[in-house]
Write a protein that holds these residues in place. Structure first.
Motif, PDB file in Angstrom:
ATOM      1  N   SER A 139      -4.573   2.522   4.709  1.00  0.00           N
ATOM      2  CA  SER A 139      -3.209   1.598   4.898  1.00  0.00           C
ATOM      3  C   SER A 139      -3.534   0.554   6.079  1.00  0.00           C
ATOM      4  O   SER A 139      -2.809  -0.715   5.916  1.00  0.00           O
TER       5      SER A 139
ATOM      6  N   SER B 268      -2.355   3.870  -0.322  1.00  0.00           N
ATOM      7  CA  SER B 268      -2.542   4.580   0.756  1.00  0.00           C
ATOM      8  C   SER B 268      -2.724   6.172   0.820  1.00  0.00           C
ATOM      9  O   SER B 268      -2.446   6.914   1.666  1.00  0.00           O
TER      10      SER B 268
ATOM     11  N   ALA C   1       0.689  -1.022  -0.097  1.00  0.00           N
ATOM     12  CA  ALA C   1      -0.064  -0.017   0.155  1.00  0.00           C
ATOM     13  C   ALA C   1       1.027   1.521  -0.021  1.00  0.00           C
ATOM     14  O   ALA C   1       0.634   2.370   0.526  1.00  0.00           O
TER      15      ALA C   1
ATOM     16  N   ARG D  76       2.441   3.896   7.397  1.00  0.00           N
ATOM     17  CA  ARG D  76       1.308   2.937   6.948  1.00  0.00           C
ATOM     18  C   ARG D  76       1.106   1.918   8.128  1.00  0.00           C
ATOM     19  O   ARG D  76       0.177   1.275   7.873  1.00  0.00           O
TER      20      ARG D  76
END
Length: 510
Positions: free
Chosen positions: A176, A62, A57, A486
């Motif tokens: 995320s 994200s 991501a 994340r």
């Protein structure tokens, strides 16, 4: 798993399995589409590997507006959009009600109506009523509020010229955390996942793609597979040209930028602010801050260098300022930008369809692009069907209904955490419950080894050091931004000080 992989770190173990394993499928790209495909394939009994050159991501997945939504604005496109909105609602409700209630939470939205604006109260009232009907009225009936009631929901709503607001419901998430949790689900189903490893070539048997050549900081090696799936998002055509140097471009990119602002106001609802007859801007309470965005403009540069520019900041503040008071640059805690992957073709990107496109190249590599965060499970199942067709395999097993790890109502998790760890502050408990669900007990249990891990990463945020250690051990985190951007919310809150970054780096090195 080979005998030699026992006792190794998570990353070393995955690398060992990639080097010595035999795979039905290799998925390239660790965004939500690649993760969803990997999860579906592993659950269907296939031996599957996922490789990602950056972090899971780490790019588009994200950099979303953090929404799991039906798509109210799509209704403006006419009757053809109704089935899609209905399908989006089904997925939205499934995630928020049963499959990931710790990560996907309902949120009321107001669409303000101003004198001279692009929509009337009547049109918006009819729109939110239809929108509610397409969700089965699971969130109640859409309605129109008076100007006075709207300001009670959103205290920073600009009252000058306000004629009222239409109200509806959608869901929001931390994208995320959803992606990392889905990656964990794939690993628990038997998949092998590894980030920070690049595909430097495609393996071929004759003209057919039968694997990938990989390279990371430790060296190069190859992985053979019966099917290769290209889910690299903005880099899709780069991989397609590895397969076939003469491949024509298949996608175009649209940049979406967002701002995260500090706020002291308590909003009870988010705002969907009409910009024109199609585009909207969002102002959303998120992680104790205010999330503003997004832009929608064609992008032709290096995907790795996409960023929120000064012009983007001006545009976002201007568009949000139509309905929100007191916005200025001094409140910005963080900015980010991502790239939407759209089907190739003419026309303005804001009017392009947000659809998933799946193709097979000359060497049999399956490429998947586009789609919506909301329907990531359905997209994974659709790609799996294409993989099964390539393998000549029939799979009739169920793929619906399996919850993400940690699935539980956050309030219930919070009550248990308070009982077991009564010294944890309320905001830390709430943060853990809404980002990890029942797996938050794995995080706080690290405090038994080292009580210092229960301290805050930064005094102004709810993240604790145990989350950093948990990310290192079990969530594939190997770089500072993996953790701060994340796995936790430190960076999006603007709290990634040099001291914090140094200590995270030291923990990762340990």
């Amino acid at each position: 798993m080979t005998d030699s992989s026992f006792g190794l770190s998570q990353r070393a173990r995955a690398r060992e399995e990639l080097q010595h394993g035999k795979f039905d499928v290799v998925v390239i790209g660790g965004g939500i589409l690649g993760i969803a495909t990997t999860w579906a394939a592993a659950r269907s009994g296939l031996r599957v590997a996922l490789v990602e050159s950056g972090d899971f991501a780490g790019a588009t997945s994200s950099a979303s507006s953090k929404l799991v939504h039906g798509g109210l604005r799509y209704l403006a496109m006419g009757p053809s959009a109704v089935p899609m909105v209905h399908e989006n609602h089904k997925e939205r409700r499934a995630l928020g009600d049963r499959l990931a209630p710790h990560l996907v939470r309902p949120l009321p939205f107001l669409v303000p109506v101003y004198k001279g604006g692009p929509h009337s109260r009547f049109v918006l009232g009819a729109g939110v009523t239809l929108y509610s009907a397409l969700s089965g009225f699971g969130d109640g009936m859409g309605k129109v509020l008076s100007a006075r009631r709207a300001v009670e929901w959103v205290p920073d709503l600009r009252a000058d010229g306000l004629r009222g607001a239409a109200m509806y419901y959608d869901h929001q998430m931390n994208d995320s955390r959803v992606a990392i949790t889905a990656a964990r689900a794939a690993a628990e189903a038997g998949a092998v996942l590894l980030n920070h490893i690049s595909v430097v070539g495609l393996r071929k048997t004759g003209s057919k793609v039968t694997g990938v050549d990989l390279k990371d900081s430790l060296g190069e090696f190859g992985v053979d597979a019966k099917v290769v799936v290209n889910a690299t998002g903005p880099w899709l055509d780069v991989l397609r040209r590895m397969e076939d140097p003469s491949a024509d471009p298949s996608i175009r990119l649209s940049k979406g930028s967002h701002l995260v602002l500090r706020t002291s106001s308590e909003w009870k609802a988010a705002l969907t602010i009409p910009v024109d007859d199609v585009r909207v801007s969002f102002a959303i309470p998120w992680e104790g801050h205010l999330l503003l965005g997004t832009t929608d403009e064609a992008y032709e540069g290096d995907p790795a260098k996409v960023a929120c520019t000064d012009a983007d900041v001006d545009q976002i503040l201007s568009e949000a300022g139509v309905a929100v008071t007191g916005l200025d640059r001094s409140r910005i805690a963080y900015t980010f930008a991502g790239l939407r992957v759209l089907p190739g073709g003419p026309g303005d990107t804001s009017h392009a369809k947000r659809e998933t496109v799946i193709t097979s190249g000359s060497g049999g590599m399956i490429s998947v692009a586009g789609g919506k965060w909301t329907t990531f499970r359905k997209i994974g199942a659709t790609v799996l069907a294409r993989v099964n067709a390539e393998l000549g395999r029939t799979f009739d097993g169920p793929l619906d209904g399996v919850a993400l790890p940690g699935s539980a109502q956050p309030d219930t998790v919070g009550d248990v955490l308070h009982t077991a760890w009564d010294a944890l502050p309320d905001d830390v408990v709430r943060h853990l419950a809404t980002h990890y669900g029942t797996t938050s007990h794995e995080v706080v249990a690290l405090g038994l080894e080292n009580p210092a891990l229960l301290e805050r990463v930064h005094p102004d945020g709810p993240d604790i050091w145990a989350q950093v250690e948990h990310a290192r051990r079990t969530e594939w985190a190997s770089e500072v931004d993996d953790v701060l951007r994340r796995r936790t919310t430190v960076m999006v809150r603007g709290l990634d000080s040099p001291e914090v970054r140094t200590r995270v780096s030291e923990l990762l090195a340990s």
